[in-house]
Enzyme design. Structure first.
Site, short mmCIF file in Angstrom:
data_model
loop_
_atom_site.label_atom_id
_atom_site.label_comp_id
_atom_site.label_asym_id
_atom_site.label_seq_id
_atom_site.Cartn_x
_atom_site.Cartn_y
_atom_site.Cartn_z
N ASP A 295 -6.18 -14.49 1.60
CA ASP A 295 -7.29 -13.78 2.27
C ASP A 295 -8.14 -13.02 1.26
OD1 ASP A 295 -5.02 -12.16 1.76
OD2 ASP A 295 -5.86 -10.58 3.03
N GLU A 296 -9.33 -12.71 1.66
CA GLU A 296 -10.20 -11.77 0.96
C GLU A 296 -10.14 -11.90 -0.56
OE1 GLU A 296 -10.09 -8.00 4.01
OE2 GLU A 296 -8.39 -8.19 2.64
N HIS B 295 -6.08 -9.79 -4.28
CA HIS B 295 -5.07 -8.75 -4.01
C HIS B 295 -3.99 -8.75 -5.09
CE1 HIS B 295 -6.58 -7.70 0.03
NE2 HIS B 295 -6.88 -8.98 0.14
N TRP C 81 -0.69 -2.86 8.53
CA TRP C 81 -1.16 -2.57 7.18
C TRP C 81 -0.97 -1.08 6.96
CZ3 TRP C 81 -1.84 -6.80 4.44
CH2 TRP C 81 -2.21 -7.98 5.10
N THR C 82 -0.70 -0.68 5.71
CA THR C 82 -0.26 0.71 5.54
C THR C 82 -1.10 1.54 4.57
OG1 THR C 82 1.35 0.05 3.86
CG2 THR C 82 2.12 0.12 6.16
N ARG D 181 0.85 -1.20 0.00
CA ARG D 181 0.00 0.00 0.00
C ARG D 181 0.88 1.24 0.00
NH1 ARG D 181 -3.15 -3.92 2.39
NH2 ARG D 181 -4.89 -4.38 1.00
N TYR E 257 -4.08 -5.90 15.40
CA TYR E 257 -4.03 -5.04 14.21
C TYR E 257 -3.58 -3.64 14.63
CZ TYR E 257 -5.27 -8.15 10.48
OH TYR E 257 -5.21 -9.13 9.52
N ASP F 222 -2.72 -1.28 12.74
CA ASP F 222 -3.11 -0.18 11.83
C ASP F 222 -4.36 0.50 12.40
OD1 ASP F 222 -4.58 -2.54 11.31
OD2 ASP F 222 -5.02 -1.95 9.25
N ASP G 47 0.21 -6.34 -3.56
CA ASP G 47 -1.22 -6.17 -3.33
C ASP G 47 -1.84 -5.43 -4.50
OD1 ASP G 47 -3.80 -5.93 -1.87
OD2 ASP G 47 -2.57 -6.55 -0.18
C1 ACM Z 1 -6.04 -9.36 6.24
O1 ACM Z 1 -6.07 -8.50 7.14
N1 ACM Z 1 -6.73 -9.18 5.13
C2 ACM Z 1 -5.28 -10.59 6.40
#
Ligand code: ACM
Ligand code: ZN
Length: 530
Positions: free
Chosen positions: A328-329, A265, A470-471, A166, A420, A422, A195
Site C-alpha cells: 500500500d501507499e 513504509h 492502526w496505532t 507505530r 477502520y 483507528d 513500518d
Molecule cells: C492502509 O491503511 N494503508 C492499508
C-alpha cells in the site's frame, strides 16, 4: 444453510425471563438455538468432570482451556473419556458430519453438556459459546437450560489487524488480543510488524535490522504538530517471542498472518541499510506520521535479495499459509528520478513505475509460492496484475475487492468506511481517547455486507472480512482495547452470521452480557454504542 428456527424466536421470551442467568444468545449469535419448551435445567456443579476423546492432544488442550475459562469459583476436572467410569458433566467429542470444518453442536439435557465438532476447531468454537453463555454466573452451581445449538461460521477468514510498528505492544498484550479474538470466533490475527516508524521483527541474518530499525529518536506529539516528546522509542519481537505467540494463537485456533510492508513504509529498514533506497540516504526511523516518499529502490538487485532474506526467516517463524507483503501507499516519485530504477524499467521493457512495483510483487509471489505460501497484498497490488493465486485485501473502499473477485482472486474486505477501528467510534470526539479522525461507529461496522454488489458466483471469492487497528494514536494496551471493543463484537457478527440474520437492535440487546464478561476479564471497552 443457517436458519434460526421459529422455535428459537418463541423461546426468546423464556430466555428473557431468566436474564442474568445462563443465556445462549451470545456474540456472535449461533445459527440455530433450540431451547427445550419445558424449561428444564441441567446443574453444573463444582468439581464437574470434563472429558475429551482419549489420546487426542488437541482436544485435551481444548478441554483444559474450557476448564480455565470456566474457573471462577468452580474447579473442573479434565480427563480422557476412557478414564471416566460414571459419566461426565461436559463431553467434548468429534465425529460431527458437516461440510464446514468449524461446525459444532452444543446440547444440554439430563445427561449433561455435549459439544461435538467436525474438527477440534469446531469444538473450540463451541466451548467459547458455552463460556459466553455461562458468562459471569460462576458460583458453586450453574443452571443451564436444556438446549440444542447448531452453529457454523459464514466466512472462513475472520480477521483483525494490529499495527505494532507505530507503537510496540508487549507480548502479554498480544496474547490478550488473541484471547479476545478467539472469544469472538475470529481466526486470523493480521500482524503488521514493520513500518516507517519502526521495524519490529528480528531477522537473525541481519541483526542490526531490528536492533537499530526498531528505534526512533523521538515521536511527534499529536497530529504532526512539529512538537516532539524528545524520548527514544523502540521495541521489537525476537523470533523466539514470535514463535511463542504463534503457538499461543494456534492453541486458540487463531492463525497469525505476518505482514512486512513493501516497497513503501520501509524507513525502519532504510535507516539500517540506506543503500537500499534510491537516494542512498541517510534515512531516519520516522518520528512523524504519514506516508514517506522514500521507499525501497526497485532497480537495485540487493533490494530483492534483502526481501527474500527477510521473508525466508518470516516464513520460517510463521507457518501461516497467507503471508502479507503490504504493497500500500508506495509513492513512485523517487523511482522516476532514480537511474537504477529507470534502467531496470528499460531492462524489463516496462512503461510505467506502477509496473515496476508489479515486478517486485511478482518476485515475492514466486518466492513465497515456492515455499507453498500464498501472497496477500493491500488492494494497490492489484493495479499491475497479480498471479491467480494471490489474495487481495480491499481497504480503499470495496472497489478493489470487487474488481479482484471479478478477476477470480480471493478477497478479504476491510474498507476504511466500515472496518477502520483507528477512527472515532462516537460522534463527540472530546469524550473519547484520541483517534486518527473519521467516524466508524459500531452500527456502521455492524451494517457492513462483505459481498455487496457481487453476483452469487463472484461472492464465492470473498474469503471474509477484517477490522484494522492502526496505532499512530494508540500507544497503550487499554487504549487499543477501547478501540477494539465493542466494534469487534460488531465485525464478529458480520464474519459469522448471514447478512439477513443480523439485527442491530437485537445485537445491542446482547451486548451488555458481553460487557459484563469484559469487566470480569479486565478488558477496557467503549460503553456507548452509536
Ligand atoms: C492502509 O491503511 N494503508 C492499508
Ligand atoms: Zn531506485
Amino acid at each position: 444453510m443457517k436458519r434460526i428456527s421459529s422455535l428459537f424466536f418463541a423461546s426468546l421470551v423464556a430466555v428473557a425471563s431468566v436474564a442474568g442467568e445462563v443465556n445462549y444468545e451470545v456474540i456472535p449469535l449461533p445459527c440455530n438455538i433450540q431451547l427445550s419448551e419445558k424449561g428444564e435445567v441441567y446443574s453444573l456443579s463444582q468439581g464437574a468432570v470434563v472429558t475429551y476423546a482419549s489420546g487426542n492432544e488437541r482436544m485435551a488442550s481444548v478441554a483444559r482451556l474450557l476448564a480455565d475459562f470456566l474457573k471462577v469459583d468452580a474447579d473442573f476436572v479434565v480427563v480422557p473419556q476412557a478414564d471416566v467410569k460414571k459419566g461426565a458433566s461436559i463431553q467434548l467429542i468429534l465425529g460431527l458430519k458437516q461440510e464446514n470444518q468449524e461446525a459444532y453442536t452444543l446440547t444440554v439435557d439430563k445427561r449433561g453438556i455435549v459439544i461435538q465438532g467436525v474438527t477440534e476447531e469446531g469444538v473450540f468454537r463451541g466451548i467459547q459459546t458455552l463460556r459466553k453463555a455461562i458468562g459471569t454466573e460462576g458460583g458453586e452451581q450453574v443452571s443451564l437450560p436444556y438446549v440444542t445449538i447448531q452453529d457454523e461460521p459464514r466466512f472462513p477468514y475472520r480477521g483483525v489487524m494490529l499495527d505494532v510498528a507505530r507503537h510496540y505492544f508487549p507480548v502479554d498484550f498480544i496474547k490478550q488480543y488473541i484471547d479476545v479474538l478467539a472469544l469472538h470466533g475470529c481466526n486470523q490475527l493480521h500482524w503488521h510488524l514493520t513500518d516507517d516508524q519502526g521495524w519490529r521483527f528480528e531477522v537473525k541474518s541481519m541483526p542490526e535490522l531490528a536492533k537499530k530499525g526498531s528505534v526512533r529518536k523521538q515521536t511527534v506529539i499529536g497530529r504532526n504538530t512539529g512538537i516532539y516528546d524528545g524520548r527514544e522509542y523502540g521495541g521489537y519481537y525476537t523470533q523466539q517471542e514470535c514463535r511463542e505467540i504463534v503457538e499461543y494463537a494456534a492453541r486458540r485456533f487463531v492463525n497469525v498472518v505476518p505482514e512486512i510492508d513493501l516497497p513503501g513504509h520501509m524507513l525502519g529498514a532504510l535507516h539500517v541499510y540506506p543503500e537500499l533506497g534510491c537516494t542512498g540516504g541517510p534515512y531516519e526511523v520516522w518520528p512523524i506520521w504519514g506516508v514517506s516518499r522514500d521507499v525501497l529502490c526497485a532497480g537495485n538487485p540487493k533490494t530483492i535479495e534483502f526481501l527474500k532474506g527477510v521473508y525466508d526467516e518470516l516464513c520460517d517463524v510463521f507457518p501461516s499459509k497467507f503471508i502479507h507483503i503490504g504493497g500500500d501507499e508506495s509513492p513512485r516519485d523517487r523511482w522516476k528520478e532514480c537511474p537504477k530504477c529507470q534502467a531496470k524499467m528499460k531492462e524489463l521493457g516496462l512503461t510505467s513505475e506502477a509496473e515496476l512495483q508489479t515486478y517486485i510483487n511478482k518476485e515475492m509471489d514466486s518466492h513465497l509460492a515456492a515455499k507453498g505460501r500464498t501472497l496477500i497484498g493491500w488492494d494497490e497490488t492489484l493495479e499491475g496484475g497479480l498471479s491467480e493465486n494471490a489474495v487481495v485485501m480491499s481497504w480503499r473502499g470495496i472497489k478493489g475487492g470487487i474488481e479482484a473477485a471479478r478477476q477470480h482472486h480471493r478477497v478479504v474486505m476491510t474498507p476504511t468506511s466500515h472496518c477502520y477501528i483507528d477512527y472515532y467510534q462516537l460522534k463527540e470526539q472530546r469524550i473519547q481517547p484520541m483517534a486518527i479522525g473519521g467516524y466508524v461507529p459500531v452500527s456502521k461496522v455492524y451494517g457492513f455486507e462483505p459481498t455487496a454488489e457481487l453476483s452469487t458466483d463472484e461472492a464465492r471469492y470473498i474469503m471474509g472480512a477484517q477490522v484494522n487497528l492502526w496505532t499512530e494514536y494508540v500507544g497503550a494496551p487499554e487504549h487499543a482495547m477501547y478501540m477494539l471493543l465493542p466494534r469487534l463484537d460488531a465485525i464478529s457478527e458480520v464474519q459469522w452470521m448471514l447478512g439477513e440474520q443480523k439485527n442491530f437492535e437485537a445485537f445491542k440487546g446482547r451486548l451488555p452480557r458481553m460487557q459484563t464478561l469484559y469487566r470480569k476479564l479486565g478488558y477496557k471497552y467503549c460503553d456507548k454504542v452509536e
